[in-house]
Design an enzyme around this catalytic site. Structure first.
Site, PDB file in Angstrom:
ATOM      1  N   ASP A 130      28.437  -8.407  60.072  1.00 47.92           N
ATOM      2  CA  ASP A 130      29.395  -8.263  58.986  1.00 47.92           C
ATOM      3  C   ASP A 130      30.583  -7.395  59.397  1.00 47.92           C
ATOM      4  OD1 ASP A 130      27.964  -5.906  59.152  1.00 47.92           O
ATOM      5  OD2 ASP A 130      26.981  -6.149  57.209  1.00 47.92           O
ATOM      6  N   HIS A 131      31.493  -7.197  58.460  1.00 48.92           N
ATOM      7  CA  HIS A 131      32.704  -6.405  58.663  1.00 48.92           C
ATOM      8  C   HIS A 131      32.751  -5.294  57.611  1.00 48.92           C
ATOM      9  CE1 HIS A 131      34.894  -9.298  61.394  1.00 48.92           C
ATOM     10  NE2 HIS A 131      33.947 -10.087  60.897  1.00 48.92           N
TER      11      HIS A 131
END
Length: 217
Positions: A82-83
């Site tokens: 994810d970010h």
């Protein structure tokens, strides 16, 4: 090459106790049990794959622990990275900073936090084609994830889920049988014992199998 159902590759050498890894795979910090097969073009990063488990072509498994006898179809993604969402930008220049500036190291703390968010796939599971399992999700023993599903919540043992986001469709085994199968834990049997019971695995419904193999029967 991966073969169609019913065919044999004729080229596995399990006597070496090494995983059978097809061409063009990327393997980084991955551990393998016995009788493991990894399909062409797959990527495994910070992953552990249990005995007898396999994935078909072009799977992406990151920050994940996969149990024994897992059946993972092609193009599955487990533990999708994810970010950061709470910062001014979510771009990876924040944490892959060395790719952009010579004087700035990567953000090691970010990578460590992301790596700790492990997905867990139980024993005797089936993850269908192009399904996704999000980080920190547990797919219980005996569960089935339908093709194309996106799993964002834990999946109970012996439950079939599908859709976006994935939701229960039905039970694979009635709850009582599921509990008994988990207690039996046949996935921990020795290789020779599995071979001795092979015809019963093939022919018997779960209830009859349990009646024969549960302790005390």
């Amino acid at each position: 090459m991966w073969k169609e159902e019913g065919e044999s590759t004729g080229c596995r050498d399990w006597t070496k106790k090494a995983p059978f890894i097809h061409p063009d795979c990327e393997i980084v910090d991955a551990g393998f049990g016995l009788f493991v097969e990894i399909g062409r073009g797959s990527r495994l990063v910070h992953a552990r794959i249990g005995d007898y488990s396999y994935c078909d072509r072009y799977c992406d498994v990151a920050n994940a622990s996969v149990g024994k006898f897992a059946n993972i179809a092609s193009f599955v993604r487990i533990g999708a990275t994810d970010h950061p969402l709470g910062t001014a930008s979510l771009h990876h220049f924040l944490y892959r900073s060395a790719d952009y500036w010579d004087d700035t190291p990567p953000d090691a703390e970010w990578f460590e936090r992301r790596r700790a968010r492990r997905a867990t796939i139980g024993h005797d599971t089936w993850i269908g084609h192009n399904a996704q399992i999000k980080p920190e999700i547990t797919v219980g023993h005996g569960a089935v994830v339908a093709s194309g599903a996106v799993v964002a919540k834990d999946v109970a043992p012996y439950t079939i889920v599908g859709g976006i986001p994935a939701a229960p469709i039905r039970r694979r085994q009635p709850e009582g049988f599921a509990e008994r199968l988990v207690a039996l834990g046949w996935w921990d049997w020795e290789h020779a014992r599995l071979r001795a019971a092979l015809q019963d695995f093939r022919k018997m419904p779960a209830e009859a199998f349990l009646d024969r193999y549960e302790p005390g029967n």
